[in-house]
Design a protein around this motif. Structure first.
Motif, PDB file in Angstrom:
ATOM      1  N   GLU A  44       0.827  -1.195   0.000  1.00  0.00           N
ATOM      2  CA  GLU A  44       0.000   0.000   0.000  1.00  0.00           C
ATOM      3  C   GLU A  44       0.866   1.251   0.000  1.00  0.00           C
ATOM      4  O   GLU A  44       2.022   1.229   0.427  1.00  0.00           O
ATOM      5  N   ARG A  45       0.278   2.332  -0.473  1.00  0.00           N
ATOM      6  CA  ARG A  45       0.959   3.608  -0.438  1.00  0.00           C
ATOM      7  C   ARG A  45       1.145   4.039   1.019  1.00  0.00           C
ATOM      8  O   ARG A  45       0.207   3.972   1.805  1.00  0.00           O
ATOM      9  N   GLU A  46       2.347   4.489   1.347  1.00  0.00           N
ATOM     10  CA  GLU A  46       2.637   4.858   2.725  1.00  0.00           C
ATOM     11  C   GLU A  46       3.181   6.266   2.830  1.00  0.00           C
ATOM     12  O   GLU A  46       3.833   6.784   1.916  1.00  0.00           O
ATOM     13  N   PHE A  47       2.940   6.856   3.972  1.00  0.00           N
ATOM     14  CA  PHE A  47       3.385   8.211   4.254  1.00  0.00           C
ATOM     15  C   PHE A  47       4.891   8.264   4.430  1.00  0.00           C
ATOM     16  O   PHE A  47       5.481   7.369   5.042  1.00  0.00           O
ATOM     17  N   VAL A  48       5.496   9.340   3.916  1.00  0.00           N
ATOM     18  CA  VAL A  48       6.925   9.562   4.088  1.00  0.00           C
ATOM     19  C   VAL A  48       7.190  10.831   4.890  1.00  0.00           C
ATOM     20  O   VAL A  48       7.860  10.806   5.914  1.00  0.00           O
ATOM     21  N   ALA A  49       6.631  11.961   4.429  1.00  0.00           N
ATOM     22  CA  ALA A  49       6.902  13.235   5.099  1.00  0.00           C
ATOM     23  C   ALA A  49       5.844  14.254   4.689  1.00  0.00           C
ATOM     24  O   ALA A  49       5.201  14.105   3.645  1.00  0.00           O
ATOM     25  N   ALA A  50       5.684  15.281   5.503  1.00  0.00           N
ATOM     26  CA  ALA A  50       4.753  16.362   5.182  1.00  0.00           C
ATOM     27  C   ALA A  50       5.310  17.671   5.718  1.00  0.00           C
ATOM     28  O   ALA A  50       6.086  17.682   6.677  1.00  0.00           O
ATOM     29  N   ILE A  51       4.870  18.769   5.089  1.00  0.00           N
ATOM     30  CA  ILE A  51       5.336  20.097   5.480  1.00  0.00           C
ATOM     31  C   ILE A  51       4.164  21.065   5.424  1.00  0.00           C
ATOM     32  O   ILE A  51       3.317  20.981   4.531  1.00  0.00           O
ATOM     33  N   SER A  52       4.097  21.955   6.376  1.00  0.00           N
ATOM     34  CA  SER A  52       3.009  22.924   6.424  1.00  0.00           C
ATOM     35  C   SER A  52       3.195  23.997   5.368  1.00  0.00           C
ATOM     36  O   SER A  52       4.247  24.124   4.749  1.00  0.00           O
ATOM     37  N   TRP A  53       2.136  24.800   5.176  1.00  0.00           N
ATOM     38  CA  TRP A  53       2.179  25.776   4.091  1.00  0.00           C
ATOM     39  C   TRP A  53       3.290  26.820   4.257  1.00  0.00           C
ATOM     40  O   TRP A  53       3.792  27.355   3.282  1.00  0.00           O
ATOM     41  N   SER A  54       3.660  27.101   5.483  1.00  0.00           N
ATOM     42  CA  SER A  54       4.708  28.099   5.728  1.00  0.00           C
ATOM     43  C   SER A  54       6.073  27.472   5.943  1.00  0.00           C
ATOM     44  O   SER A  54       7.052  28.180   6.153  1.00  0.00           O
ATOM     45  N   ALA A  55       6.114  26.139   5.903  1.00  0.00           N
ATOM     46  CA  ALA A  55       7.341  25.379   6.193  1.00  0.00           C
ATOM     47  C   ALA A  55       7.726  25.464   7.662  1.00  0.00           C
ATOM     48  O   ALA A  55       8.829  25.058   8.034  1.00  0.00           O
ATOM     49  N   GLY A  56       6.815  25.931   8.490  1.00  0.00           N
ATOM     50  CA  GLY A  56       7.121  26.022   9.901  1.00  0.00           C
ATOM     51  C   GLY A  56       7.043  24.709  10.636  1.00  0.00           C
ATOM     52  O   GLY A  56       7.602  24.555  11.718  1.00  0.00           O
ATOM     53  N   SER A  71      11.303  19.992   2.292  1.00  0.00           N
ATOM     54  CA  SER A  71      11.390  21.452   2.303  1.00  0.00           C
ATOM     55  C   SER A  71      10.524  21.980   1.159  1.00  0.00           C
ATOM     56  O   SER A  71      10.051  21.209   0.316  1.00  0.00           O
ATOM     57  N   ARG A  72      10.316  23.283   1.143  1.00  0.00           N
ATOM     58  CA  ARG A  72       9.502  23.880   0.080  1.00  0.00           C
ATOM     59  C   ARG A  72       9.995  25.276  -0.219  1.00  0.00           C
ATOM     60  O   ARG A  72      10.583  25.951   0.636  1.00  0.00           O
ATOM     61  N   ASP A  73       9.726  25.702  -1.439  1.00  0.00           N
ATOM     62  CA  ASP A  73      10.019  27.062  -1.881  1.00  0.00           C
ATOM     63  C   ASP A  73       8.721  27.616  -2.453  1.00  0.00           C
ATOM     64  O   ASP A  73       8.351  27.288  -3.592  1.00  0.00           O
ATOM     65  N   ASN A  74       8.028  28.420  -1.686  1.00  0.00           N
ATOM     66  CA  ASN A  74       6.727  28.930  -2.134  1.00  0.00           C
ATOM     67  C   ASN A  74       6.863  29.884  -3.319  1.00  0.00           C
ATOM     68  O   ASN A  74       5.914  30.029  -4.091  1.00  0.00           O
ATOM     69  N   GLN A  82      14.779  15.638   0.130  1.00  0.00           N
ATOM     70  CA  GLN A  82      16.173  15.242   0.106  1.00  0.00           C
ATOM     71  C   GLN A  82      16.299  13.902   0.817  1.00  0.00           C
ATOM     72  O   GLN A  82      15.922  13.781   1.990  1.00  0.00           O
ATOM     73  N   MET A  83      16.810  12.908   0.116  1.00  0.00           N
ATOM     74  CA  MET A  83      16.904  11.558   0.651  1.00  0.00           C
ATOM     75  C   MET A  83      18.367  11.148   0.734  1.00  0.00           C
ATOM     76  O   MET A  83      19.046  11.061  -0.292  1.00  0.00           O
ATOM     77  N   ASN A  84      18.831  10.930   1.944  1.00  0.00           N
ATOM     78  CA  ASN A  84      20.215  10.523   2.185  1.00  0.00           C
ATOM     79  C   ASN A  84      20.247   9.128   2.800  1.00  0.00           C
ATOM     80  O   ASN A  84      19.239   8.634   3.304  1.00  0.00           O
ATOM     81  N   SER A  85      21.420   8.517   2.764  1.00  0.00           N
ATOM     82  CA  SER A  85      21.610   7.185   3.349  1.00  0.00           C
ATOM     83  C   SER A  85      20.526   6.217   2.881  1.00  0.00           C
ATOM     84  O   SER A  85      19.919   5.506   3.687  1.00  0.00           O
ATOM     85  N   LEU A  86      20.301   6.206   1.600  1.00  0.00           N
ATOM     86  CA  LEU A  86      19.216   5.394   1.048  1.00  0.00           C
ATOM     87  C   LEU A  86      19.455   3.906   1.257  1.00  0.00           C
ATOM     88  O   LEU A  86      20.599   3.431   1.221  1.00  0.00           O
ATOM     89  N   LYS A  87      18.351   3.198   1.452  1.00  0.00           N
ATOM     90  CA  LYS A  87      18.375   1.751   1.687  1.00  0.00           C
ATOM     91  C   LYS A  87      17.537   1.062   0.611  1.00  0.00           C
ATOM     92  O   LYS A  87      16.619   1.683   0.050  1.00  0.00           O
ATOM     93  N   PRO A  88      17.790  -0.206   0.349  1.00  0.00           N
ATOM     94  CA  PRO A  88      16.963  -0.918  -0.636  1.00  0.00           C
ATOM     95  C   PRO A  88      15.467  -0.860  -0.306  1.00  0.00           C
ATOM     96  O   PRO A  88      14.641  -0.798  -1.227  1.00  0.00           O
ATOM     97  N   GLU A  89      15.125  -0.835   0.965  1.00  0.00           N
ATOM     98  CA  GLU A  89      13.712  -0.780   1.335  1.00  0.00           C
ATOM     99  C   GLU A  89      13.080   0.587   1.064  1.00  0.00           C
ATOM    100  O   GLU A  89      11.863   0.749   1.222  1.00  0.00           O
ATOM    101  N   ASP A  90      13.857   1.559   0.632  1.00  0.00           N
ATOM    102  CA  ASP A  90      13.301   2.843   0.213  1.00  0.00           C
ATOM    103  C   ASP A  90      12.814   2.802  -1.237  1.00  0.00           C
ATOM    104  O   ASP A  90      12.225   3.775  -1.723  1.00  0.00           O
ATOM    105  N   THR A  91      13.038   1.710  -1.913  1.00  0.00           N
ATOM    106  CA  THR A  91      12.614   1.566  -3.299  1.00  0.00           C
ATOM    107  C   THR A  91      11.111   1.663  -3.438  1.00  0.00           C
ATOM    108  O   THR A  91      10.366   1.087  -2.643  1.00  0.00           O
ATOM    109  N   GLY A  92      10.678   2.398  -4.463  1.00  0.00           N
ATOM    110  CA  GLY A  92       9.244   2.514  -4.727  1.00  0.00           C
ATOM    111  C   GLY A  92       8.964   3.713  -5.608  1.00  0.00           C
ATOM    112  O   GLY A  92       9.888   4.431  -6.020  1.00  0.00           O
ATOM    113  N   VAL A  93       7.698   3.907  -5.892  1.00  0.00           N
ATOM    114  CA  VAL A  93       7.265   5.106  -6.604  1.00  0.00           C
ATOM    115  C   VAL A  93       6.924   6.155  -5.558  1.00  0.00           C
ATOM    116  O   VAL A  93       6.153   5.893  -4.630  1.00  0.00           O
ATOM    117  N   TYR A  94       7.500   7.327  -5.721  1.00  0.00           N
ATOM    118  CA  TYR A  94       7.300   8.422  -4.775  1.00  0.00           C
ATOM    119  C   TYR A  94       6.328   9.433  -5.361  1.00  0.00           C
ATOM    120  O   TYR A  94       6.498   9.887  -6.501  1.00  0.00           O
TER     121      TYR A  94
END
Length: 124
Positions: A44-56, A71-74, A82-94
Motif C-alpha cells: 500500500e501507499r505509505e506516508f513519508v513526510a509532510a510540510i506545512s504551508w509556511s514550512a514552519g 522542504s519547500r520554496d513557495n 532530500q533523501m540521504n543514506s538510502l536503503k533498498p527498502e526505500d525503493t518505490g514510486v514516490y
C-alpha cells in the motif's frame, strides 16, 4: 487545473542520495500543506513526510526520520524531498500530494491532489 509533477527519481546504490522535486501549478501553493508518499510493488501507499504551508512544521515517518528532509520554496511552487543514506527498502514510486490548509496529515485520504509519481530504485 491542478498539476503536481514529480522529478528527480532514479537508480542509486545503497548509502547514496537523491533529491526529489514536485512542481505545483493551478493552485495557491502557499495555502497548501504538502506531503510525500511512496508505494513499493505489492504494498500500500505509505506516508513519508509532510510540510506545512509556511514550512514552519514538518513530520516524518519513523522509517525515514533522520535520513530524509522535506522542504519547500513557495516562490517556486515547489516541494522537495532530500533523501540521504538510502536503503533498498526505500525503493518505490514516490508521490507528492497537496492538501488545503496548515495541518499535517499522514494518511492518503487527507490529500486532495496527487502527482503521477517518480520511481526510486535503491540497489544493494
Amino acid at each position: 487545473q491542478v498539476q503536481l509533477v514529480e522529478s528527480g527519481g532514479g537508480l542509486v546504490q545503497a548509502g547514496g542520495s537523491l533529491r526529489l522535486s514536485c512542481a505545483a501549478s493551478g493552485l495557491t501553493f502557499s495555502s497548501y500543506a504538502m506531503g510525500w508518499f511512496r508505494q513499493a510493488p505489492g504494498k500500500e501507499r505509505e506516508f513519508v513526510a509532510a510540510i506545512s504551508w509556511s514550512a514552519g512544521s514538518t513530520t516524518y515517518s519513523d522509517s525515514v526520520k533522520g535520513r530524509f528532509t522535506i522542504s519547500r520554496d513557495n516562490a517556486k511552487n515547489t516541494v522537495y524531498l532530500q533523501m540521504n543514506s538510502l536503503k533498498p527498502e526505500d525503493t518505490g514510486v514516490y508521490y507528492c500530494a497537496a492538501r488545503w490548509g496548515s495541518s499535517l496529515y499522514a494518511y492518503t485520504g487527507a490529500y486532495e491532489y496527487w502527482g503521477q509519481g517518480t520511481q526510486v530504485t535503491v540497489s544493494s
